[in-house]
Scaffold this motif. Structure first.
Motif, PDB file in Angstrom:
ATOM      1  N   GLN A 185      -7.794   0.052  -0.910  1.00  0.00           N
ATOM      2  CA  GLN A 185      -7.972  -1.137   0.012  1.00  0.00           C
ATOM      3  C   GLN A 185      -9.301  -1.394   0.301  1.00  0.00           C
ATOM      4  OE1 GLN A 185      -4.669  -2.357   1.936  1.00  0.00           O
ATOM      5  NE2 GLN A 185      -5.316  -4.062   2.607  1.00  0.00           N
ATOM      6  N   SER A 202       0.823  -1.161   0.068  1.00  0.00           N
ATOM      7  CA  SER A 202       0.017  -0.030  -0.175  1.00  0.00           C
ATOM      8  C   SER A 202       1.027   1.268   0.021  1.00  0.00           C
ATOM      9  CB  SER A 202      -0.917  -0.125   1.237  1.00  0.00           C
ATOM     10  OG  SER A 202      -2.029  -1.242   1.002  1.00  0.00           O
ATOM     11  N   ASP A 217      -5.782  -1.675  -4.879  1.00  0.00           N
ATOM     12  CA  ASP A 217      -4.980  -2.044  -3.677  1.00  0.00           C
ATOM     13  C   ASP A 217      -5.867  -3.167  -2.956  1.00  0.00           C
ATOM     14  OD1 ASP A 217      -3.522  -2.605  -1.516  1.00  0.00           O
ATOM     15  OD2 ASP A 217      -3.521  -0.357  -0.800  1.00  0.00           O
ATOM     16  N   GLU A 218      -5.266  -4.582  -3.164  1.00  0.00           N
ATOM     17  CA  GLU A 218      -5.805  -5.843  -2.622  1.00  0.00           C
ATOM     18  C   GLU A 218      -7.249  -5.904  -2.924  1.00  0.00           C
ATOM     19  OE1 GLU A 218      -4.532  -7.994  -0.193  1.00  0.00           O
ATOM     20  OE2 GLU A 218      -2.773  -6.653   0.334  1.00  0.00           O
TER      21      GLU A 218
HETATM   22 MG   LIG Z   1      -1.961  -2.835   2.046  1.00  0.00          MG
END
Ligand SMILES: [Mg+2]
Ligand SMILES: Nc1ncnc2c1ncn2[C@@H]1O[C@H](COP(=O)(O)OP(=O)(O)OP(=O)(O)O)[C@@H](O)[C@H]1O
Length: 225
Positions: free
Chosen positions: A88, A44, A165-166
């Protein structure tokens, strides 16, 4: 066509704590790249550094001839318009319905009329499979739907570079493969440069053109899948 991102000798520390060191890679234009790494390896932080939210201690990030690690705030503001970001947690405004959340960047950064905005929002909602859910609040929908709403919002300004992100965190395997397929289809349609960071090996195995691995505070490898 998308834009390539050239990262040279990037190092990030918080105080005396080293996150990663001497990261160099070229993220190819128009392709999907995945950066894989265990939790806490600084994925991140890497994404936030790429959009200039965090400053690296050393190194350069070249985008269309501008080094966003060292450029002026004013140039950074211009370069940021090339990016779409899916954070995320989806980062939706809880008190706004999905329509207003997705419309937000258009109202904030363009002078488009509400009827033009409507067309774009409905189009992006359809692209992510959320037609009909426009009036729902983020708290009323599933995690997978929230991510797709975040994706629709990341797309409304037609980004050259999409950072994700993820996408798979908190999703079950069925929803993970659904959103992963969405990235593949989307990349074929819009040709932006995609960078996905994840700790999910399955995502890394199935989605990207290129894979990188952040491990033990450095980039262990980056290349074609
Ligand atoms: Mg992360
Ligand atoms: N603003 C900050 N100030 C100080 N330390 C930070 C900051 N942001 C992140 N860190 C630290 O940097 C390290 C990497 O964090 P990061 O969130 O990038 O990991 P990650 O790889 O994304 O993990 P996950 O897979 O769990 O999302 C962590 O040790 C975290 O505590």
């Amino acid at each position: 066509m998308g834009t390539e991102v050239v990262v040279e000798g990037l190092t990030k520390k918080f105080g005396s704590s080293l996150i990663w060191k001497d990261v160099s890679l070229t993220i190819p234009a128009g392709e999907i790249s995945v950066m894989l790494g265990p939790s806490g390896t600084g994925k991140s932080v890497f994404l936030k550094t790429l959009i200039g939210l965090l400053k690296p201690n050393e190194g350069h990030i070249w985008i269309q001839g501008v080094d966003i690690a060292t450029c002026k705030e004013k140039d950074l503001y211009e370069i940021r318009k090339l990016f779409g970001v899916l954070f995320q947690d989806g980062a939706m405004f809880g008190s706004m319905n999905l329509y207003d959340n997705v419309a937000f960047p258009l109202r904030e950064h363009t002078k488009k009329s509400e009827s033009e905005i409507r067309q774009i929002v409905m189009d992006k909602m359809e692209l992510v499979g959320l037609s009909g859910a426009e009036m729902k609040l983020p708290g009323e929908i599933s995690g997978g739907m929230r991510k797709r709403a975040g994706l629709a919002r990341a797309l409304v300004l037609d980004p050259e570079i999409l950072l994700i992100d993820e996408p798979d965190s908190g999703l079950d395997p069925v929803r993970t493969s659904y959103i992963n397929q969405l990235f593949i289809d989307l990349n074929a349609q819009i040709d932006a440069t995609f960078l996905i960071v994840t700790h999910d090996i399955n995502t890394a195995r199935t989605v990207p053109d290129n894979i990188g691995l952040l491990y033990h505070k450095h980039l262990a490898m980056f290349g074609p899948r």
